[in-house]
Structures are given as structure tokens and as C-alpha cells.
Design an enzyme around this catalytic site. Structure first.
Site, PDB file in Angstrom:
ATOM      1  CB  CYS A  26      -0.885  -0.013   1.250  1.00 57.97           C
ATOM      2  SG  CYS A  26      -1.987   1.403   1.373  1.00 57.97           S
ATOM      3  CG  HIS A  71      -5.579  -2.612  -0.954  1.00 56.68           C
ATOM      4  ND1 HIS A  71      -4.530  -3.166  -0.264  1.00 56.68           N
ATOM      5  CD2 HIS A  71      -5.376  -1.266  -0.939  1.00 56.68           C
ATOM      6  CE1 HIS A  71      -3.742  -2.184   0.177  1.00 56.68           C
ATOM      7  NE2 HIS A  71      -4.225  -1.027  -0.236  1.00 56.68           N
ATOM      8  CD  GLU A  72      -6.644   1.085  -3.765  1.00 54.26           C
ATOM      9  OE1 GLU A  72      -6.805   2.086  -3.040  1.00 54.26           O
ATOM     10  OE2 GLU A  72      -5.547   0.530  -3.922  1.00 54.26           O
ATOM     11  CG  HIS A 115      -7.345   2.677   1.323  1.00 50.13           C
ATOM     12  ND1 HIS A 115      -6.497   2.933   2.371  1.00 50.13           N
ATOM     13  CD2 HIS A 115      -6.602   2.007   0.409  1.00 50.13           C
ATOM     14  CE1 HIS A 115      -5.290   2.452   2.097  1.00 50.13           C
ATOM     15  NE2 HIS A 115      -5.326   1.876   0.909  1.00 50.13           N
TER      16      HIS A 115
END
Ligand code: NI
Length: 178
Positions: free
Chosen positions: A101, A143-144, A147
């Protein structure tokens, strides 16, 4: 990245906030944000970037993919902006893979993710879009998306023994000579 990098790093409280929905994606401020995300993800040679990583706590992310030194087996995907994305469906099946990341430099971790996802989102014109991502791109999306919920990949690593220094990871995956 240079010291002037706008990317927030692990420990910054904004990385831990729940991002807010974007009311009007065509608003000039959103369009400016989209351009910043696209510019920064390419400068950083990232696979993805979410707005909270540059200090904007709104539901916007970019995904892009091509093979490079850090991800030699990555597929081709032109830079794509996903606004107000939702996870519509995901496989029960999960697989572990190494993630990194831009907000957690020099570290890799093994993370379990669904192997495929169906998502919907608004594009830059505010049109509703649907997409089906598999494998590597499904991982990038998850993953994004994390966030936007204030979650980092290190939160999903099962054991600290499944963390590696980036440099060591590259050596062990044959990307760098010892
Ligand atoms: Ni990230």
C-alpha cells in the site's frame, strides 16, 4: 516518492475515517479530485489509490493495472475511476495474496480476499456502471474499497509472520538479486 508526496502514511487519522458519499460527481471539486487521484497513482506507479489516502474523506477510488517491477504478473487495466462504489456480490471462496500500500511503504502482507467481486459505481459523468473483477483486480478493488471504510491491509493480516519488508519480499520472489 519524493518528500513532497501528498500520500498520507500509516498513523494519519484520516486513513481511519469512514469516507462520505459524493453527492454530485460532476461538481468541479470532484472533477479536480479525480484528476489528482489519476495523476498521483501514475506518478507513484500504484495499482490503486483511494481519496482518503490524499486527505479527502470521500468515496472515490482509482484502479489501474499493468505489469511492473513490483507486480510483474499484473493484468492490463487502463486507469479507471470508481465513484460511490458498492460491493454487490463476492465469492465465498477466498485466496491469500501479497499486498502492499502506498500509505504503508516498504511492507508487504498476506491477505485473504474474495476471488471475484461484482461492483457498481458512478463514472466521471455520473453514469451508473457495473463491473466484475477476478483475481488480482478483485484484490485491488477490495483493498481500495477498504480504504473508504478506514481499513488498511495490515488489519487483515492474520499473523505478524505474514508481514515482510518490501526489499526482502522482492528478493524472495526473484525480483532482486541478493
Ligand atoms: Ni492501499
Amino acid at each position: 516518492m519524493a518528500l513532497s508526496s501528498p500520500i498520507l502514511l500509516l498513523g494519519h487519522p484520516k486513513l481511519r475515517e469512514t469516507a462520505q458519499a459524493i453527492a454530485d460527481v460532476t461538481h468541479p471539486s470532484t472533477q479536480a479530485l479525480i484528476q489528482r487521484l489519476l495523476n498521483i497513482v501514475q506518478e507513484a506507479s500504484g495499482m490503486g489509490l483511494a481519496a482518503p489516502q490524499i486527505g479527502e474523506s470521500v468515496r472515490a477510488l482509482v484502479m489501474t493495472s499493468k505489469p511492473n517491477a513490483r507486480y510483474p504478473h499484473a493484468p492490463q487495466m487502463p486507469p479507471t475511476v470508481l465513484l460511490n462504489p458498492t460491493l454487490v456480490w463476492q465469492t465465498d471462496e477466498q485466496e491469500k495474496g501479497w499486498e502492499g500500500c502506498l500509505s504503508v511503504p516498504h511492507l508487504r502482507g498476506l491477505v485473504s480476499r474474495a476471488t471475484a467481486v461484482k461492483v457498481s459505481y458512478e463514472d466521471e459523468q455520473g453514469q451508473l456502471q457495473h463491473a466484475h473483477f477476478q483475481g488480482f483486480l478483485a484484490r485491488v478493488f477490495q483493498h481500495e474499497y477498504d480504504h473508504l471504510e478506514g481499513i488498511l491491509f495490515i488489519d487483515r493480516v492474520e499473523s505478524s509472520r505474514e508481514l515482510m519488508a518490501e526489499a526482502e519480499w522482492q528478493i524472495r520472489h526473484g525480483l532482486k538479486k541478493t
